[in-house]
Design a protein around this motif. Structure first.
Motif, short mmCIF file in Angstrom:
data_model
loop_
_atom_site.label_atom_id
_atom_site.label_comp_id
_atom_site.label_asym_id
_atom_site.label_seq_id
_atom_site.Cartn_x
_atom_site.Cartn_y
_atom_site.Cartn_z
N ALA A 1 23.39 30.45 21.47
CA ALA A 1 22.66 30.11 22.71
C ALA A 1 23.59 29.40 23.69
CB ALA A 1 21.45 29.23 22.38
N GLN A 2 24.42 28.52 23.19
CA GLN A 2 25.36 27.80 24.05
C GLN A 2 26.39 28.77 24.63
OE1 GLN A 2 27.53 24.63 22.13
NE2 GLN A 2 28.40 23.91 24.05
N ALA A 3 26.91 29.68 23.81
CA ALA A 3 27.90 30.65 24.30
C ALA A 3 27.30 31.54 25.38
CB ALA A 3 28.43 31.50 23.14
N ILE A 4 26.06 31.99 25.19
CA ILE A 4 25.40 32.83 26.19
C ILE A 4 25.21 32.06 27.48
CG2 ILE A 4 23.18 33.96 26.74
CD1 ILE A 4 23.12 34.72 23.67
N ALA A 5 24.80 30.80 27.39
CA ALA A 5 24.61 29.98 28.59
C ALA A 5 25.93 29.75 29.33
CB ALA A 5 23.98 28.64 28.21
N VAL A 6 26.98 29.45 28.59
CA VAL A 6 28.29 29.21 29.20
C VAL A 6 28.81 30.49 29.87
CG1 VAL A 6 30.71 28.68 28.67
CG2 VAL A 6 28.89 27.24 27.76
N LEU A 7 28.63 31.63 29.21
CA LEU A 7 29.06 32.90 29.81
C LEU A 7 28.21 33.28 31.01
CD1 LEU A 7 29.93 34.93 26.60
CD2 LEU A 7 31.53 34.05 28.32
N GLY A 8 27.00 32.75 31.07
CA GLY A 8 26.17 32.93 32.26
C GLY A 8 26.73 32.18 33.46
N GLN A 9 27.44 31.12 33.19
CA GLN A 9 28.07 30.32 34.25
C GLN A 9 29.37 30.97 34.73
OE1 GLN A 9 26.71 27.42 35.55
NE2 GLN A 9 24.95 27.95 34.29
N ARG A 10 30.14 31.46 33.78
CA ARG A 10 31.40 32.14 34.10
C ARG A 10 31.61 33.22 33.05
NH1 ARG A 10 37.42 30.49 33.64
NH2 ARG A 10 36.58 28.95 32.23
N SER A 11 31.58 34.47 33.49
CA SER A 11 31.60 35.61 32.57
C SER A 11 32.90 35.69 31.77
CB SER A 11 31.40 36.92 33.34
OG SER A 11 32.58 37.24 34.06
N PHE A 12 32.82 36.44 30.69
CA PHE A 12 34.02 36.66 29.88
C PHE A 12 35.03 37.49 30.68
CE2 PHE A 12 36.30 38.03 25.93
CZ PHE A 12 36.64 36.76 25.51
N GLY A 13 34.53 38.41 31.50
CA GLY A 13 35.42 39.19 32.36
C GLY A 13 36.22 38.31 33.31
N ALA A 14 35.56 37.32 33.90
CA ALA A 14 36.25 36.38 34.79
C ALA A 14 37.30 35.58 34.00
CB ALA A 14 35.25 35.44 35.46
N ARG A 15 36.97 35.24 32.80
CA ARG A 15 37.92 34.48 31.96
C ARG A 15 39.13 35.34 31.59
NH1 ARG A 15 35.06 29.95 29.75
NH2 ARG A 15 32.93 30.00 30.53
N ILE A 16 38.89 36.63 31.31
CA ILE A 16 40.01 37.54 31.01
C ILE A 16 40.89 37.68 32.23
CG2 ILE A 16 40.61 39.95 30.50
CD1 ILE A 16 38.08 40.02 28.70
N GLU A 17 40.26 37.85 33.38
CA GLU A 17 41.03 37.99 34.63
C GLU A 17 41.90 36.76 34.87
OE1 GLU A 17 40.07 38.32 39.36
OE2 GLU A 17 38.74 39.40 37.97
N GLU A 18 41.32 35.59 34.68
CA GLU A 18 42.07 34.35 34.86
C GLU A 18 43.22 34.25 33.85
OE1 GLU A 18 41.20 29.70 34.04
OE2 GLU A 18 39.72 30.74 35.28
N ALA A 19 42.94 34.61 32.60
CA ALA A 19 43.97 34.56 31.57
C ALA A 19 45.09 35.55 31.87
CB ALA A 19 43.36 34.85 30.20
N SER A 20 44.74 36.71 32.43
CA SER A 20 45.74 37.71 32.78
C SER A 20 46.67 37.19 33.86
CB SER A 20 45.08 39.00 33.25
OG SER A 20 44.38 39.60 32.19
N LYS A 21 46.12 36.51 34.82
CA LYS A 21 46.93 35.95 35.91
C LYS A 21 47.91 34.91 35.38
CE LYS A 21 43.46 36.53 39.50
NZ LYS A 21 42.48 35.84 40.35
#
Length: 157
Positions: free
Chosen positions: A131-151
């Protein structure tokens, strides 16, 4: 070698869904675990649109559309035109779906108790973590996190 998050999640789903499917088979039910979010919504209210089902069940609209189509094909659901212009699809349980509910609810209670026992044996409840992981990903998606990590890992050119 440590498995990646996606591999771990897929394996966890295989373990959980396989056991739940077997419980349905053992109960004499021809029923797929993926139907449960839709069935739970319709057990609480007589009808819903596809969009309402998706929202209330916590699944995507494409997943709701696909699941409803499968359930309709198996005779569990009825889908009728609704809304002012008849373009909405309103979903409700068929008589066959209504007959399934008591047996499904017994399976769901057993599954809930099993999930509670799993949570009790873990250092932290899996249901809370998910539930916490779903809520956190609702705030900032995993796709956005991958994009940031790629940069952050690109080498300068």
């Amino acid at each position: 070698m440590k498995q990646g998050l996606g591999t771990q999640l897929r394996h966890l789903i295989e373990l959980l869904d396989g056991a739940v499917l077997q419980a349905y088979v053992d109960a004499g039910l021809d029923y797929r675990p993926r139907y449960t979010p839709v069935m739970r919504v319709l057990a609480q209210q007589p009808s819903a649109t596809i969009g309402e089902l998706a929202e209330l069940a916590g699944i995507t609209q494409p997943a709701a559309t696909q699941t409803v189509a499968l359930m309709k094909k198996e005779g569990i659901l009825l889908v009728v035109a609704g809304g002012e212009d008849g373009r909405q699809r309103v979903v409700r349980l068929s008589p066959q779906g209504q007959q399934l509910l008591p047996r499904l609810q017994a399976c769901w209670q057993a599954t809930r108790r099993a999930a509670d026992s799993l949570d009790a044996e873990l250092d932290f409840p899996l249901s809370d973590c998910l539930a916490q992981a779903i809520a956190v990903l609702g705030q900032r998606s995993f796709g956005a996190r991958i994009e940031e990590a790629s940069k952050n890992t690109r080498s300068p050119t």
